[in-house]
Motif scaffolding. Sequence first.
Motif, PDB file in Angstrom:
ATOM      1  N   PHE A   1       0.835  -1.201   0.000  1.00 29.66           N
ATOM      2  CA  PHE A   1       0.000   0.000   0.000  1.00 29.66           C
ATOM      3  C   PHE A   1       0.874   1.258   0.000  1.00 29.66           C
ATOM      4  N   PHE A   2       1.892   1.288   0.842  1.00 26.50           N
ATOM      5  CA  PHE A   2       2.792   2.431   0.946  1.00 26.50           C
ATOM      6  C   PHE A   2       3.495   2.698  -0.388  1.00 26.50           C
ATOM      7  N   VAL A   3       4.047   1.661  -0.996  1.00 35.44           N
ATOM      8  CA  VAL A   3       4.750   1.810  -2.271  1.00 35.44           C
ATOM      9  C   VAL A   3       3.805   2.354  -3.343  1.00 35.44           C
ATOM     10  N   LYS A   4       2.590   1.829  -3.393  1.00 34.59           N
ATOM     11  CA  LYS A   4       1.614   2.309  -4.379  1.00 34.59           C
ATOM     12  C   LYS A   4       1.200   3.747  -4.088  1.00 34.59           C
TER      13      LYS A   4
ATOM     14  N   GLN B   1       1.413   9.472  -5.512  1.00 37.25           N
ATOM     15  CA  GLN B   1       1.768  10.849  -5.151  1.00 37.25           C
ATOM     16  C   GLN B   1       2.705  11.448  -6.197  1.00 37.25           C
ATOM     17  N   LYS B   2       3.629  10.657  -6.686  1.00 40.96           N
ATOM     18  CA  LYS B   2       4.585  11.142  -7.692  1.00 40.96           C
ATOM     19  C   LYS B   2       3.894  11.501  -9.006  1.00 40.96           C
ATOM     20  N   LYS B   3       2.739  10.905  -9.267  1.00 43.80           N
ATOM     21  CA  LYS B   3       2.003  11.220 -10.495  1.00 43.80           C
ATOM     22  C   LYS B   3       1.331  12.575 -10.437  1.00 43.80           C
ATOM     23  N   GLY B   4       1.237  13.135  -9.242  1.00 41.09           N
ATOM     24  CA  GLY B   4       0.586  14.436  -9.095  1.00 41.09           C
ATOM     25  C   GLY B   4      -0.868  14.360  -9.511  1.00 41.09           C
ATOM     26  N   ILE B   5      -1.310  15.344 -10.278  1.00 38.84           N
ATOM     27  CA  ILE B   5      -2.708  15.394 -10.718  1.00 38.84           C
ATOM     28  C   ILE B   5      -3.053  14.203 -11.611  1.00 38.84           C
TER      29      ILE B   5
ATOM     30  N   ALA C   1      -1.721  14.450   1.712  1.00 40.20           N
ATOM     31  CA  ALA C   1      -0.978  13.324   1.137  1.00 40.20           C
ATOM     32  C   ALA C   1       0.406  13.175   1.759  1.00 40.20           C
ATOM     33  N   GLU C   2       1.086  14.291   1.969  1.00 39.77           N
ATOM     34  CA  GLU C   2       2.434  14.232   2.551  1.00 39.77           C
ATOM     35  C   GLU C   2       2.390  13.682   3.979  1.00 39.77           C
ATOM     36  N   GLN C   3       1.432  14.149   4.771  1.00 40.58           N
ATOM     37  CA  GLN C   3       1.301  13.659   6.148  1.00 40.58           C
ATOM     38  C   GLN C   3       0.950  12.170   6.155  1.00 40.58           C
ATOM     39  N   PHE C   4       0.029  11.791   5.291  1.00 36.18           N
ATOM     40  CA  PHE C   4      -0.425  10.402   5.208  1.00 36.18           C
ATOM     41  C   PHE C   4       0.744   9.479   4.881  1.00 36.18           C
ATOM     42  N   ILE C   5       1.487   9.817   3.842  1.00 35.71           N
ATOM     43  CA  ILE C   5       2.633   9.000   3.442  1.00 35.71           C
ATOM     44  C   ILE C   5       3.727   9.081   4.503  1.00 35.71           C
ATOM     45  N   GLY C   6       3.894  10.247   5.089  1.00 35.88           N
ATOM     46  CA  GLY C   6       4.875  10.400   6.158  1.00 35.88           C
ATOM     47  C   GLY C   6       4.585   9.495   7.341  1.00 35.88           C
ATOM     48  N   GLU C   7       3.314   9.380   7.707  1.00 39.15           N
ATOM     49  CA  GLU C   7       2.933   8.501   8.823  1.00 39.15           C
ATOM     50  C   GLU C   7       3.223   7.041   8.496  1.00 39.15           C
ATOM     51  N   PHE C   8       2.925   6.630   7.272  1.00 42.65           N
ATOM     52  CA  PHE C   8       3.226   5.252   6.882  1.00 42.65           C
ATOM     53  C   PHE C   8       4.734   5.022   6.848  1.00 42.65           C
ATOM     54  N   SER C   9       5.496   6.034   6.434  1.00 46.40           N
ATOM     55  CA  SER C   9       6.950   5.868   6.344  1.00 46.40           C
ATOM     56  C   SER C   9       7.606   5.765   7.724  1.00 46.40           C
TER      57      SER C   9
END
Length: 119
Positions: free
Chosen positions: A26-29, A34-38, A85-93
Amino acid sequence: MKYAVLVVMGALLWAAPANAMDAETFFVKAVALQKKGIGAVFAKDLKPMIRVFEDAAKSVKAENEAARTAGSPLFCAPKKYRLNAEQFIGEFSRIPKERRQAQSVRDAWREIVIRRFPC
């Protein structure tokens, strides 16, 4: 009544959703989206990822409500909260990769909200 709450909590803990995904996948996806942006809006992975997360969040919320009813909530989040998105991914990281590989998305989200919103 407490017995019924414990039975519900047990069922929630052992229930494995049909669309179970480990937290690392899930984290990798999520990072890739996120890298795809819009452009992520058009990604075929977006809707399945949303469903996996919504199922996990609902399960953790139900577990917390049952624990609250029993007198000891797992976490004390505000009524409405959002992570960007940054906080969400940051928490998983913040969860070590080895543990993410062994956890479901549900268990990772449970760990995150307990850490972010202690009682």
